[in-house]
Design a protein around this motif. Structure first.
Motif, PDB file in Angstrom:
ATOM      1  N   ILE A   5      32.383  -2.749 -10.728  1.00 54.89           N
ATOM      2  CA  ILE A   5      33.832  -2.582 -10.868  1.00 54.89           C
ATOM      3  C   ILE A   5      34.183  -1.094 -10.924  1.00 54.89           C
ATOM      4  O   ILE A   5      35.115  -0.646 -10.262  1.00 54.89           O
ATOM      5  N   ILE A   6      33.424  -0.330 -11.706  1.00 52.41           N
ATOM      6  CA  ILE A   6      33.693   1.100 -11.822  1.00 52.41           C
ATOM      7  C   ILE A   6      33.519   1.798 -10.482  1.00 52.41           C
ATOM      8  O   ILE A   6      34.345   2.620 -10.078  1.00 52.41           O
ATOM      9  N   SER A  11      35.859   4.389  -5.732  1.00 57.74           N
ATOM     10  CA  SER A  11      35.944   4.453  -4.267  1.00 57.74           C
ATOM     11  C   SER A  11      37.382   4.340  -3.790  1.00 57.74           C
ATOM     12  O   SER A  11      37.823   5.091  -2.911  1.00 57.74           O
ATOM     13  N   VAL A  12      38.134   3.421  -4.379  1.00 59.94           N
ATOM     14  CA  VAL A  12      39.544   3.264  -4.012  1.00 59.94           C
ATOM     15  C   VAL A  12      40.331   4.507  -4.406  1.00 59.94           C
ATOM     16  O   VAL A  12      41.195   4.980  -3.661  1.00 59.94           O
ATOM     17  N   GLY A  13      40.009   5.073  -5.577  1.00 59.40           N
ATOM     18  CA  GLY A  13      40.673   6.298  -6.008  1.00 59.40           C
ATOM     19  C   GLY A  13      40.426   7.453  -5.067  1.00 59.40           C
ATOM     20  O   GLY A  13      41.323   8.237  -4.767  1.00 59.40           O
ATOM     21  N   LEU A  60      26.841   5.253 -11.182  1.00 56.64           N
ATOM     22  CA  LEU A  60      25.917   4.277 -10.610  1.00 56.64           C
ATOM     23  C   LEU A  60      24.485   4.539 -11.071  1.00 56.64           C
ATOM     24  O   LEU A  60      23.711   3.599 -11.284  1.00 56.64           O
ATOM     25  N   ALA A  61      24.148   5.807 -11.236  1.00 59.99           N
ATOM     26  CA  ALA A  61      22.777   6.148 -11.594  1.00 59.99           C
ATOM     27  C   ALA A  61      22.505   6.047 -13.092  1.00 59.99           C
ATOM     28  O   ALA A  61      21.437   5.601 -13.491  1.00 59.99           O
ATOM     29  N   GLY A  62      23.477   6.468 -13.921  1.00 59.85           N
ATOM     30  CA  GLY A  62      23.163   6.556 -15.333  1.00 59.85           C
ATOM     31  C   GLY A  62      24.247   6.112 -16.286  1.00 59.85           C
ATOM     32  O   GLY A  62      24.222   6.504 -17.452  1.00 59.85           O
TER      33      GLY A  62
END
Length: 90
Positions: A5-6, A11-13, A60-62
């Motif tokens: 979701i984040i 991505s949309v932002g 995504l990584a941490g």
């Protein structure tokens, strides 16, 4: 699920952040003010996009801490890119 979701929201932002400056164009009275304003907008856009991209990769990584570190690193990369473009005269 939360990371998905984040990353989708970021991505949309980024997508709308890149399109917004073309819709927000305003007419300025003096040429000098217009050029100064455009340089500031370009700088803010380059640094902001770098920070958002870094935060997305970091999230995504941490997770949350990775997003903060990635945002700072991305903003730094955006500043370097902006100074490079200014040196080229663009």
């Amino acid at each position: 699920m939360r990371k998905r979701i984040i990353s989708s929201l970021l991505s949309v932002g980024l997508l709308f952040g890149a399109a917004a400056p073309s819709f927000a164009a305003k007419h300025h009275r003096t040429r000098r003010h217009s050029v100064k304003h455009k340089r500031r907008v370009d700088t803010a856009k380059r640094v902001g996009i770098g920070a958002a991209g870094g935060a997305a990769v970091g999230a995504l990584a941490g997770g949350g801490k990775g997003a903060a570190i990635g945002g700072i690193a991305g903003a730094g990369a955006g500043v370097l890119y902006d100074s490079h473009k200014k040196a080229q005269g663009k």
